[in-house]
Scaffold this motif. Sequence first.
Motif, PDB file in Angstrom:
ATOM      1  N   GLU A  45       1.005  -1.212  -0.205  1.00 53.09           N
ATOM      2  CA  GLU A  45       0.102   0.155  -0.195  1.00 53.09           C
ATOM      3  C   GLU A  45       1.561   0.947   0.003  1.00 53.09           C
ATOM      4  OE1 GLU A  45      -3.961  -0.007  -0.136  1.00 53.09           O
ATOM      5  OE2 GLU A  45      -4.073  -2.200   0.945  1.00 53.09           O
ATOM      6  N   PHE A  50      -0.149   4.035   5.855  1.00 59.35           N
ATOM      7  CA  PHE A  50      -0.128   3.799   7.703  1.00 59.35           C
ATOM      8  C   PHE A  50       0.701   4.876   8.633  1.00 59.35           C
ATOM      9  CE2 PHE A  50       0.455  -0.370   4.593  1.00 59.35           C
ATOM     10  CZ  PHE A  50      -0.438  -1.080   4.776  1.00 59.35           C
ATOM     11  N   ARG A  76       2.244  -4.076   4.029  1.00 54.40           N
ATOM     12  CA  ARG A  76       1.456  -3.709   5.464  1.00 54.40           C
ATOM     13  C   ARG A  76       1.854  -4.297   6.795  1.00 54.40           C
ATOM     14  NH1 ARG A  76      -3.331  -7.782   3.436  1.00 54.40           N
ATOM     15  NH2 ARG A  76      -2.481  -9.519   4.117  1.00 54.40           N
ATOM     16  N   SER A  82      -5.760  -1.473   5.577  1.00 58.63           N
ATOM     17  CA  SER A  82      -5.938  -1.442   4.057  1.00 58.63           C
ATOM     18  C   SER A  82      -7.510  -1.884   3.855  1.00 58.63           C
ATOM     19  CB  SER A  82      -4.901  -2.688   4.322  1.00 58.63           C
ATOM     20  OG  SER A  82      -4.105  -2.761   4.350  1.00 58.63           O
TER      21      SER A  82
END
Length: 421
Positions: A45, A50, A76, A82
Amino acid sequence: MKIKALNGFKDILPEQIVLWRHIEETARDIFGRFQFAEIRLPLLEKTELFARSIGEATDIVEKEMYTFVDKGVTMRPEGTASLLRAYIEHGLYAQRPVQRLYTIGPMFRHERPQQGRLRQFHQLDAEVLGSEHPRVDAELIAMAAMLLEKLGITVRLELNSLGCTACRPEYRTSLLDFLGARQDELCDDCRRRTRTNPMRVLDCKKPGCRQQVEAAPSLLDYLCDPCKHHFTAVQDGLKQLGVQYSLNKFMVRGLDYYCRTAFEFITDELGAQSAVGGGGRYDGLIAQLGGPKNPGIGFGIGMERLVLLLEKKAQGDVFRQQGVDLFLAALGEEAAQKCYPLVHALRQHGLRVAMDHEGKSLKSQMKQADKADAQWVFIVGDDELAAKSGTLRNMSNREQRSVVLSAAALYEAVVHEAFTR
Ligand code: HAM
């Protein structure tokens, strides 16, 4: 030189797979009972996702993420961010006011590997999006408890409330006062955390810091009325559902997005890695990531830790690979040639069938059949070939009889006898 797997990255070998599948299947069964739908998400991602959700000043974002700096993407480290990204991106909130979703898969954190702590690990992750009702909190926690109980894992549930944006600032001020007066007694990390993320200090595992925070003010004494009522109602819900818990006023969780309900399932059997799972409510997070102002709550359970706990219980037999229905022992090349398409035809008809291609002796093939846990062995040697038949042996009672050398006859014999036995 042999190339080995990276430190903290583990192969899951065939003999362990049965246990992994048992855990996954049990989870799918329990999650299904609570109407959770599965969602599968990418492993990579944008880093920003994050940083914005887990929080810049957390161990995960500060030092544990696998980030491709030049590409701005990260492997991740957890599933919640996510899942929320997908929920917002696909407008899943418009399909149903309350979405119950789960996902299962690998996560990546650059931590120091030890028992129960890996760099690639797997989580069972479940989230309820769109409800702030305390009954939902209790129901979600009860679902995790039901899963652990079904797996036969004994844990302790610890519960806390982390308040909300209304009540936390006042608490933060008094915590800062408390920590400010004890800076010399805290470790370097905690002195830094006092400035960046003071609640993290409550979570420090170092004995010196633990001793210092013993007398720290508790957020539970600072909760605003709505948070207090919510927390009481969550506890009432847990009592109604028969879920045992204890309060832990120092549990803050390692991610910054939490508010109100926070919980962890703790075991004493895994040393320092005592959290089998954990989660909590994150009511502002969906909006913070650009979605609607929907509340949410969820948990993540570490699958490696479940595997370790189940292996300790040595439930050997339950977790054996499923054996084969039939082993074809062909003696000699001509017999092997005849058996080869038979094996294929029987597999096409749904049987689990094995045969040896290495021209091994009967004794060796019988050993292989034992190892494969075969229920039946069909032996074809020169005499049988001449008679266009083979000897079918029932491995549980050692009875044997002659069966015509054809897929149809073999299928009929194996399936029919299994059925009438
Ligand atoms: P977490 O507490 O960071 O929460 O991780 C959840 C669980 O994943 C832990 O309790 C542990 O069992 C397992 N785990 C974490 N790190 C490792 C590791 N390095 N090696 C092995 N197992 C590990 C979360 O990740 C949140 N996303 C949970 C959540 C979902 N909160 C709300 N929704």
